[in-house]
Scaffold this active site. Structure first.
Site, PDB file in Angstrom:
ATOM      1  N   LYS A 174      -2.853  61.006  29.881  1.00 29.24           N
ATOM      2  CA  LYS A 174      -2.079  61.204  31.116  1.00 29.24           C
ATOM      3  C   LYS A 174      -1.446  62.589  31.045  1.00 29.24           C
ATOM      4  CE  LYS A 174       1.536  61.220  33.053  1.00 29.24           C
ATOM      5  NZ  LYS A 174       2.071  62.422  33.775  1.00 29.24           N
ATOM      6  N   GLU A 248       7.115  65.608  20.578  1.00 27.16           N
ATOM      7  CA  GLU A 248       7.294  67.057  20.455  1.00 27.16           C
ATOM      8  C   GLU A 248       8.059  67.484  21.694  1.00 27.16           C
ATOM      9  OE1 GLU A 248       7.618  70.284  18.939  1.00 27.16           O
ATOM     10  OE2 GLU A 248       6.446  68.826  17.801  1.00 27.16           O
ATOM     11  N   CYS A 282       7.373  75.913  24.032  1.00 28.04           N
ATOM     12  CA  CYS A 282       8.417  75.287  23.190  1.00 28.04           C
ATOM     13  C   CYS A 282       8.734  76.193  22.022  1.00 28.04           C
ATOM     14  CB  CYS A 282       8.092  73.886  22.704  1.00 28.04           C
ATOM     15  SG  CYS A 282       6.460  73.367  22.894  1.00 28.04           S
ATOM     16  N   GLU A 380      18.130  74.463  26.280  1.00 32.97           N
ATOM     17  CA  GLU A 380      16.796  74.999  26.567  1.00 32.97           C
ATOM     18  C   GLU A 380      16.692  75.379  28.040  1.00 32.97           C
ATOM     19  OE1 GLU A 380      12.388  74.084  25.109  1.00 32.97           O
ATOM     20  OE2 GLU A 380      13.178  72.453  26.323  1.00 32.97           O
TER      21      GLU A 380
HETATM   22  C1  UN1 Z   1       3.935  74.764  23.012  1.00 30.94           C
HETATM   23  O1  UN1 Z   1       4.643  75.601  23.552  1.00 30.94           O
HETATM   24  O2  UN1 Z   1       4.036  73.558  23.334  1.00 30.94           O
HETATM   25  O3  UN1 Z   1       2.673  78.603  18.610  1.00 30.94           O
HETATM   26  C2  UN1 Z   1       2.868  75.038  22.043  1.00 30.94           C
HETATM   27  C3  UN1 Z   1       2.476  78.749  19.819  1.00 30.94           C
HETATM   28  C4  UN1 Z   1       1.249  78.127  20.426  1.00 30.94           C
HETATM   29  C5  UN1 Z   1       1.514  76.704  20.817  1.00 30.94           C
HETATM   30  C6  UN1 Z   1       2.753  76.474  21.620  1.00 30.94           C
HETATM   31  N1  UN1 Z   1       0.178  78.187  19.483  1.00 30.94           N
HETATM   32  O4  UN1 Z   1       3.240  79.364  20.532  1.00 30.94           O
END
Ligand code: UN1
Length: 496
Positions: A174, A248, A282, A380
């Site tokens: 999803k 995550e 992230c 954030e």
């Molecule tokens: C994300 O932002 O969920 O290390 C992943 C990084 C990428 C992955 C980011 N390879 O910024």
């Protein structure tokens, strides 16, 4: 004409049972890009049933054979890399160089996990009897539910789909309601690579579909990447049914720059970690923790470099910073910039929309004189906003880094090897970089964070297999004799 996206259930492309759909928009032009099924519990149930049926055969398909299909996935992704990258840029806004990188992560993961088809290593260990053998092996779990974000619409699902498949599981996927078209194009790659029907199923839609998946009793594992709010909701729903959950979620990553840092290297890394992907990773850098001595020079250089960044449509090769994903994302950035100003931080550059007539564009923004307690230093934002916090020493820098509610990625710029190793020892994030920005994790190492970023699970690398496998310990007794029901230490000593 917008793309018509369909669900993929049991090897067939179909609309939602209700016939309902929702639109997605190109964030650079605000035009409708695609229309996708609004899936509900009925569609999720159908997808879980298809996955359960397919599991009977897929789990018995030899892992090297499963691996060959993943190699084929890697090959087709390579052929379609440009096409997928362009679609992704149009659907969620990041620039082509970044969407190509997103597809490349999936290619890398497909080769890596394809190779696992001939490993999936377990271990043997000595046992307590002479005529007995013991081993531990990874076993599949069953039906896996995946809920994934829009910011890495191919890479992040690939970190989940590929290890889940190689281990012999079947999947209901999803994706975010912001990226149904890219998700469907990704799933099509698996169909074309010869993955049997029902092994990977796609249901598009929003919260209702995700909740149906988290609440379905036959889905034993939920792997989630996305916002902290949604993640915690999914966690509590799934936990009440005793499921394994991998989360995550948010980040508030920092780059530390010490007085002895290489200034040019640091400037480049900070700019791309903070403003690349329009700050919507992230792993993005949203705090700059800078030692007093280098601060004036560093800030001047960052302001100058920020002003040279070209904001615009990600399809244009000259663009450095694309739009935010949608109006909500841009409004959130605006809200935090106001908060920053009210809190008394000093706005040095940016702090406003970039007017292109249409689209959710926002200028790269830098605040200095930010104190540790300000909301822009703690929460954030998920946009191109960087907050600079001044510190006196390495110790203070580490303390500021570690006091965040999140713990995904951190970085330090220093030419002093002792300081670098102290930072490696003392920074409490899941990923630590030395003289490198906070983004750019590679698929062969564990990816994930401490504290509020997750729940202790990791994706990618060998650790990434843990979410999608159960350990099975096997004892083989080859003595051919009647054995005592209970074996204790004394009986071992008496054995001939
Ligand atoms: C994300 O932002 O969920 O290390 C992943 C990084 C990428 C992955 C980011 N390879 O910024």
């Amino acid at each position: 004409m917008p793309d018509i996206v369909q669900n993929y259930i049991g090897g067939k492309w179909s609309q939602a049972q209700s016939g309902e759909t929702f639109p997605t928009y190109n964030p650079a032009t605000e035009e409708i890009l695609a229309v996708a099924p609004t899936s509900s519990t009925n569609d999720v149930n159908a997808a879980v049933n298809a996955a359960k049926a397919a599991y009977k055969h897929w789990r018995l398909t030899p892992a090297p054979r499963r691996g060959e299909i993943l190699f084929k996935v890697a090959q087709i992704l390579t052929e379609r890399k440009e096409q997928l990258a362009r679609l992704m840029t149009q659907e969620m806004g990041k620039i082509l160089a970044e969407t190509r990188g997103d597809v490349q992560e999936a290619i890398d993961m497909a080769y890596y996990m394809g190779g696992e088809g001939r490993r999936l290593l377990g271990y043997t260990a000595p046992v307590e009897m002479p005529n007995k053998f013991g081993m531990a092996m990874r076993d599949s779990v069953g039906v896996i539910g995946l809920i994934t974000p829009w910011n890495f619409p191919i890479a992040v699902p690939s970190w989940k789909i590929l290890p889940a498949l190689i281990a012999g599981n079947t999947i209901v996927f999803k994706p975010s309601e912001d990226t149904p078209a890219t998700s469907a194009a990704f799933v099509k790659v698996f169909e074309d690579a010869g993955l049997p029907p029902g092994v990977l199923n796609l249901v598009t839609g929003a919260g209702a579909a995700g909740a149906a998946l988290a609440n379905h009793p036959d889905v034993r594992v939920i792997s989630f990447t996305g916002s902290t709010d949604t993640g915690l909701k999914v966690y509590s729903q799934a936990a009440s049914l005793g499921k394994k959950v991998s989360l995550e979620m948010g980040g508030k990553n920092a780059i530390i720059v010490l007085d002895d840092a290489n200034l040019d290297l640091a400037v480049d890394a900070i700019i791309w970690s903070a403003f690349g992907t329009t700050g919507q990773r992230c792993t993005a850098t949203s705090r700059l923790i800078v030692q007093s001595g280098i601060k004036p020079k560093l800030i001047d250089a960052l302001v100058a470099k920020s002003k040279t960044l070209k904001v615009g449509d990600g399809l244009d090769d000259k663009t450095n910073v694309g739009p935010l994903v949608n109006a909500k994302g841009r409004d959130k950035v605006e809200k935090y910039v106001e908060i920053g100003k009210q809190e008394g931080a000093k706005l040095l550059v940016g702090g406003q929309r970039t007017d292109m007539g249409k689209g959710y564009f926002y200028a790269p923004t830098l605040f200095s004189d930010v104190s540790r307690s300000m909301r822009i230093a703690r929460e954030e934002i998920f946009g191109p906003v960087l907050s600079a916090i001044e510190v006196a020493s390495l110790d203070e820098a580490v303390e500021v880094n570690n006091e965040s509610a999140y713990g995904l990625s951190s970085s330090i710029f220093t030419e002093n090897v002792n300081a670098a190793f102290r930072a490696i020892r003392d920074l409490t994030t899941g990923i630590v970089y030395i003289n490198h920005g906070t983004t750019g994790a590679e698929i062969q190492f564990p990816f994930g964070g401490t504290r509020g970023t997750g729940n202790g699970m990791r994706e990618a690398g060998q650790a990434g297999m843990d979410s999608f496998t159960e350990w099975k310990s096997v004892y083989v007794d080859f003595s051919g004799r009647l054995q005592r029901a209970q074996i204790d230490t004394e009986s071992v000593l008496q054995e001939p």
